[in-house]
Design an enzyme around this catalytic site. Structure first.
Site, short mmCIF file in Angstrom:
data_model
loop_
_atom_site.label_atom_id
_atom_site.label_comp_id
_atom_site.label_asym_id
_atom_site.label_seq_id
_atom_site.Cartn_x
_atom_site.Cartn_y
_atom_site.Cartn_z
N ASP A 146 -33.94 178.32 20.02
CA ASP A 146 -33.16 178.03 21.22
C ASP A 146 -32.11 179.11 21.49
O ASP A 146 -32.07 180.16 20.84
CB ASP A 146 -32.54 176.64 21.09
CG ASP A 146 -32.53 175.86 22.38
OD1 ASP A 146 -32.48 176.48 23.46
OD2 ASP A 146 -32.56 174.61 22.33
N ASP A 206 -34.03 173.58 31.08
CA ASP A 206 -34.78 172.44 30.55
C ASP A 206 -35.35 171.57 31.66
O ASP A 206 -34.70 171.31 32.68
CB ASP A 206 -33.87 171.57 29.68
CG ASP A 206 -33.53 172.25 28.37
OD1 ASP A 206 -34.05 173.33 28.09
OD2 ASP A 206 -32.71 171.67 27.61
#
Length: 465
Positions: A146, A206
């Protein structure tokens, strides 16, 4: 004369990370979309058993991915190695990996190219070698990496590339094949540099379980100059982002449109079909994000459509291209076309509008970049979201596809006949996507001889997984 564009796509290629993994887009299941931080050893192993029992493994869903929140509060104080939360994973990650491997599946884990993960646990920035060695010792097969708390090491492609390349180098140095999935949200345009260090890279903020709702938290309207990726990105927003990027993906290195939301309850059946179909034809990894233990028959029917999965897994590796986008009431109508092996073609017509559209699809539009021959030829037509009453004589299923039959014994990929010039009488409901497979009929153009008939023999809607 052979159709021009499929030939060119066979010859095209780019330099990429060569760790032998993700030759087709990876498939699996991830904890985050449904469970968030509410994870445990029992959840991971019970879900893995469901993947096997329901036949999902046989369709290609092979990775069981632990997302954020698996970590203990801090690293090992002496070795600085990562440590799992002993309450959530009382037997440790190595035990989970061993059990996953016994089922014929592979285990994935999560970390962050920052000082902290997005949920606030320790990240891997400047600990790449230590962490990669530990993942290899645990027999991990996949790393999702991430982009939170990156200490300002972003803002140019070079800075981001160097930060993510450090983990790539560390993983490769372990000698264990570990699929490397970058999750930097499209920041600093990873499609231009990540193919030499990673197997996939995220292109957007996202995903959110919504079809086309605008959300200020996903502020960009186009991807190429997006300065703040955000989150809560609707399905149609991500599809728009993906439109120009298909040319950047390929075998071993894929554009990642984010995890699937199918079955999480925020969209209708037609919207989830669009979601799954477009992720598949755009060659995104297909990573399930729902609760597999309690999914409905409707959800199961979507995620096990072997006809759509076969498009995603087609060894040609060519993402579909958007041919046109036309305004309709409340949205737009979009035509997408992709090239497959055996000279087949996938065609998708997506309606983001609020009214049912009745139209036809021009073969000339489908092959707008192809040869005159391809625009004049006749084609077998298969509807990949319609069920056959019984197996068509021209359709050959592989054993892997046969392992997940519908309850009524039927399969997707209905033979609709032969078309030339147009796919006629097409009806597309609001938020629906129609998906077809075209198979060229060799010798169907006057004055043309069948070409390489032995090697290019028509195989119907053969679903190679």
């Amino acid at each position: 004369m052979l159709p021009l564009l499929p030939l060119l796509s066979l010859l095209a290629g780019t330099q990429a990370l060569e760790n032998g993994l993700a030759r087709t887009p990876q498939m699996g299941w991830n904890t985050w979309n449904h469970f968030g931080c509410g994870i445990s050893e029992d959840l991971i192993l019970s879900t893995a058993r469901v993947i096997v029992q329901k036949g999902l493994k046989d369709l290609g869903y092979e990775y069981v991915l632990i997302d954020d929140c698996w970590q203990a509060p801090e690293r090992d104080p002496k070795t600085k190695a990562p440590v799992a939360d002993p309450k959530k994973f009382p037997h440790g990650i190595k035990h989970v990996a061993d059990e996953i491997h016994k089922m014929g599946l592979k285990l994935g884990i999560y970390s962050d190219a920052g000082s902290r993960t997005c949920a606030g646990f320790f990240g891997s920035l400047d600990y790449e070698e230590i962490d990669a060695k530990q993942y290899a010792a645990w027999k991990v097969d996949y790393l999702k990496y991430d982009n939170c708390y990156n200490e300002g090491r972003s803002g140019t492609p070079l800075i981001s590339q160097q930060r993510y390349a450090a983990m790539s180098k560390a993983l490769n140095a372990t000698g264990r094949p570990i699929l490397y999935s970058m999750c930097n949200w499209g920041e600093d345009q990873p499609w231009n540099w990540a193919n030499t260090i990673a197997n996939s890279w995220r292109i957007s903020g996202d995903i959110h379980d919504s079809f086309k709702r605008f959300d200020e938290r996903c502020p960009c309207t186009q991807v190429l100059d997006c300065k703040f990726a955000g989150y809560h990105c609707a399905v149609t927003r991500i599809i728009d982002f993906a439109a120009p990027l298909g040319q950047k993906g390929g075998s071993g290195h894929w554009n990642d449109l984010d995890m699937l939301e199918v079955g999480n309850g925020g969209m209708t059946y037609d919207e989830y079909v669009t979601h799954f179909s477009m992720w598949a034809i755009l060659k995104s990894p297909l990573i399930l994000g729902n609760d597999l233990s309690s999914m409905s028959d409707e959800t199961f029917s979507i995620i096990t459509n072997e006809a759509i999965i076969s498009v995603n897994k087609d060894p040609q590796g060519s993402a579909a291209n958007r041919i046109w986008k036309k305004e309709v009431a409340g949205g737009d109508l979009q035509l997408w076309v992709g090239w497959l092996t055996n000279w087949d073609t996938v065609v998708a017509l997506m309606n983001t509008g609020e009214e049912t559209i009745k139209t036809s699809v021009s073969i000339a539009d489908v092959f707008t970049d192809g040869s005159e021959w391809s625009r004049r030829a006749a084609y077998y037509l298969y509807d990949l979201w319609e069920l056959e009453d019984k197996m068509d004589a021209n359709i050959t299923m592989t054993p892997r596809a046969q392992s997940v039959p519908r309850k009524d014994g039927r399969r997707y990929g209905k033979f609709e006949g032969v078309v030339r010039g147009h796919i006629e009488n097409v009806q597309v409901k609001p938020h629906q996507t129609r998906v077809w497979k075209l198979g060229v009929i060799w010798g169907s153009v006057d004055g043309q001889e069948e070409v390489a008939q032995t090697k290019l023999k028509r195989r119907g809607a053969r679903y190679e997984l």
